[in-house]
Scaffold this motif. Structure first.
Motif, PDB file in Angstrom:
ATOM      1  N   GLU A 174      -4.061 -26.678  49.609  1.00 36.94           N
ATOM      2  CA  GLU A 174      -3.247 -27.147  48.808  1.00 36.94           C
ATOM      3  C   GLU A 174      -3.694 -28.604  48.334  1.00 36.94           C
ATOM      4  O   GLU A 174      -3.625 -29.187  47.148  1.00 36.94           O
ATOM      5  CB  GLU A 174      -1.969 -27.138  49.211  1.00 36.94           C
ATOM      6  CG  GLU A 174      -0.630 -27.540  48.410  1.00 36.94           C
ATOM      7  CD  GLU A 174      -0.613 -26.860  47.206  1.00 36.94           C
ATOM      8  OE1 GLU A 174      -1.123 -25.889  46.920  1.00 36.94           O
ATOM      9  OE2 GLU A 174      -0.123 -27.443  46.013  1.00 36.94           O
ATOM     10  N   PHE A 182      -6.605 -29.756  48.622  1.00 33.40           N
ATOM     11  CA  PHE A 182      -7.727 -29.971  47.745  1.00 33.40           C
ATOM     12  C   PHE A 182      -7.415 -29.343  46.339  1.00 33.40           C
ATOM     13  O   PHE A 182      -8.034 -30.013  45.288  1.00 33.40           O
ATOM     14  CB  PHE A 182      -8.754 -28.836  48.355  1.00 33.40           C
ATOM     15  CG  PHE A 182      -9.806 -29.644  49.365  1.00 33.40           C
ATOM     16  CD1 PHE A 182     -10.750 -30.424  48.898  1.00 33.40           C
ATOM     17  CD2 PHE A 182      -9.591 -29.478  50.714  1.00 33.40           C
ATOM     18  CE1 PHE A 182     -11.376 -31.139  49.957  1.00 33.40           C
ATOM     19  CE2 PHE A 182     -10.268 -30.173  51.652  1.00 33.40           C
ATOM     20  CZ  PHE A 182     -11.301 -30.953  51.130  1.00 33.40           C
ATOM     21  N   ARG A 183      -6.634 -28.440  46.073  1.00 34.36           N
ATOM     22  CA  ARG A 183      -6.136 -27.967  44.795  1.00 34.36           C
ATOM     23  C   ARG A 183      -5.556 -29.014  43.850  1.00 34.36           C
ATOM     24  O   ARG A 183      -5.938 -29.287  42.824  1.00 34.36           O
ATOM     25  CB  ARG A 183      -5.520 -26.734  44.960  1.00 34.36           C
ATOM     26  CG  ARG A 183      -5.979 -25.360  45.156  1.00 34.36           C
ATOM     27  CD  ARG A 183      -4.946 -24.295  45.300  1.00 34.36           C
ATOM     28  NE  ARG A 183      -3.842 -24.219  45.953  1.00 34.36           N
ATOM     29  CZ  ARG A 183      -3.920 -23.524  47.277  1.00 34.36           C
ATOM     30  NH1 ARG A 183      -4.959 -22.863  47.877  1.00 34.36           N
ATOM     31  NH2 ARG A 183      -2.608 -23.651  47.901  1.00 34.36           N
ATOM     32  N   ASP A 184      -4.726 -29.784  44.489  1.00 34.05           N
ATOM     33  CA  ASP A 184      -4.170 -30.865  43.902  1.00 34.05           C
ATOM     34  C   ASP A 184      -5.310 -32.138  43.313  1.00 34.05           C
ATOM     35  O   ASP A 184      -5.001 -32.376  42.221  1.00 34.05           O
ATOM     36  CB  ASP A 184      -3.251 -31.739  44.656  1.00 34.05           C
ATOM     37  CG  ASP A 184      -1.763 -31.229  44.598  1.00 34.05           C
ATOM     38  OD1 ASP A 184      -1.639 -30.551  44.050  1.00 34.05           O
ATOM     39  OD2 ASP A 184      -0.905 -32.181  44.825  1.00 34.05           O
ATOM     40  N   LEU A 185      -6.341 -32.145  44.149  1.00 33.20           N
ATOM     41  CA  LEU A 185      -7.434 -33.183  43.964  1.00 33.20           C
ATOM     42  C   LEU A 185      -8.125 -32.551  42.534  1.00 33.20           C
ATOM     43  O   LEU A 185      -8.238 -33.393  41.418  1.00 33.20           O
ATOM     44  CB  LEU A 185      -8.310 -33.392  44.801  1.00 33.20           C
ATOM     45  CG  LEU A 185      -7.915 -34.276  46.074  1.00 33.20           C
ATOM     46  CD1 LEU A 185      -8.983 -34.414  47.287  1.00 33.20           C
ATOM     47  CD2 LEU A 185      -7.600 -35.796  45.843  1.00 33.20           C
ATOM     48  N   VAL A 186      -8.304 -31.361  42.788  1.00 36.59           N
ATOM     49  CA  VAL A 186      -9.041 -30.747  41.565  1.00 36.59           C
ATOM     50  C   VAL A 186      -8.289 -30.702  40.358  1.00 36.59           C
ATOM     51  O   VAL A 186      -8.509 -31.140  39.112  1.00 36.59           O
ATOM     52  CB  VAL A 186      -9.364 -29.248  41.891  1.00 36.59           C
ATOM     53  CG1 VAL A 186      -9.869 -28.476  40.727  1.00 36.59           C
ATOM     54  CG2 VAL A 186     -10.431 -29.261  42.962  1.00 36.59           C
TER      55      VAL A 186
END
Lengths: 138, 138, 138, 138
Positions: free
Chosen positions: B33, B35-39
């Protein structure tokens, strides 16, 4: 409550000319208003770096309301902070996506924490905290 | 509509450890989650730099509603852009100060222009544009 | 010193596809490297918000060296902080304008103070602090 | 070349008082200098959003010079852009970590591209582009 002060500042003519061009471009009605905006912007930035003053922020999140448990989780988070979250506006962007904006009042640290919690909730696609002000000192 | 891809990435163990510490601190439930936010954050940034895609923003302003003509001016501005401004939330912060948040949908350039107009209106103490997303591509 | 960890993360396929497109556009050689950059960027941001860790920054200033006393003032400022300022690079942009970049090592608070002093010196046209890192924890 | 213009602006007394407090805190010698800095900062921001003007930036990177091929890669990148990269300063932070700062002159778009390339190079731990100015219009 407080009066208006008129004071003069000196500036390189070329620099001022370029600034005048910019304020027209961005739709300011006059130079003083543009300067006041620069000053207020700077003060709000400072306000958020200091501790111990009550301030105001808005938290914007985008999420898919079909995601399992997400709506419940978000509502629960918001209720835990009901003293700080003044109001919430909800927009249905399409079948899946919602835009939600919360107005929050409290200590800078507390508002940051609430924003962190909401933005990091699984399923929230994007979130941003706007650090603004109670307006009292501006 | 679209499936989930599982893929592996390699990272210096020390770096990963520090990131794991940070995601706990900011309340993420798991690494994916975070990492998805960073992306997503990176993609939204990109979306706003490109032209020609419809996007979503929120405009936050703080102002004193006692200021002569201000409320009328703001309402007029908003009506001129009624196709783009989806909804407005209004909070009475105290006797003088109001917080207003508008949800806006349109081309990045158009949203920026509306934000410029509202924030530069005489009497508006502070304003900020949040550049978020329709959520469709995130 | 420290090994490499390989771990997997799951992501919406559409989201990953868009990120892959972006990393090609910005010239990354592979996905892991792009993810490591997002992580390091986030960690450096955090490092500067915490107190008590030694960090590294660069201060960039642009000024007109013809301005009375300016060069002397800047040199004096720099000497007062000779323990923190590691090195200075000076570029003659044109007859009037100079670009100066200083590499600074110290506590975040101290580096900010030095940057404040130099940027606020009368005659300095523009200045910026880059908050980077000693690299030790990245 | 260009003269000095002296003009007056009006501001809420309370607002001005808070700004005066801030400029003392950040070490400004007088109010005009602080206002000029706000104006220049705003103009530089605008300069980088417009196309077709030559501008100046500095690119700061931190990397481990022991990483295989990294130094060679970075030098090659820099040589490809030798017309834009004016000068490079290199600092040995410790046994492993290097800080490198490049002064770059060119179109905003071109400088961004060079920064992208260098920062995305495998092994570069952290990188930042400072968007500053040739100083000619400030």
């Amino acid at each position: 409550m407080s009066g208006i002060t008129r004071f003069s500042i000196s500036m390189d003519s070329k620099l001022l000319k370029r600034f005048d061009y910019l304020i027209v471009k961005h739709g300011y009605s006059n130079r003083s208003e543009a300067f006041r905006d620069l000053v207020r912007e700077r003060l709000v930035k400072e306000e958020w770096e200091e501790a111990g003053t009550e301030t105001v922020g808005t938290i914007t999140i985008v999420y898919d309301h079909h995601k399992h448990d997400l709506t419940e989780n978000l509502i629960e988070h918001q209720h835990q902070h009901h003293k700080s979250i003044i109001s919430t506006m909800h927009i249905h962007l399409d079948d899946h996506n919602c835009l939600e904006v919360m107005a929050v009042k409290g200590m800078a640290k507390e508002i940051r924490k609430i924003a962190d919690e909401l933005i990091s909730t699984k399923g929230v696609k994007h979130g941003k905290l706007v650090m603004t002000s109670t307006g009292r000192n501006l």
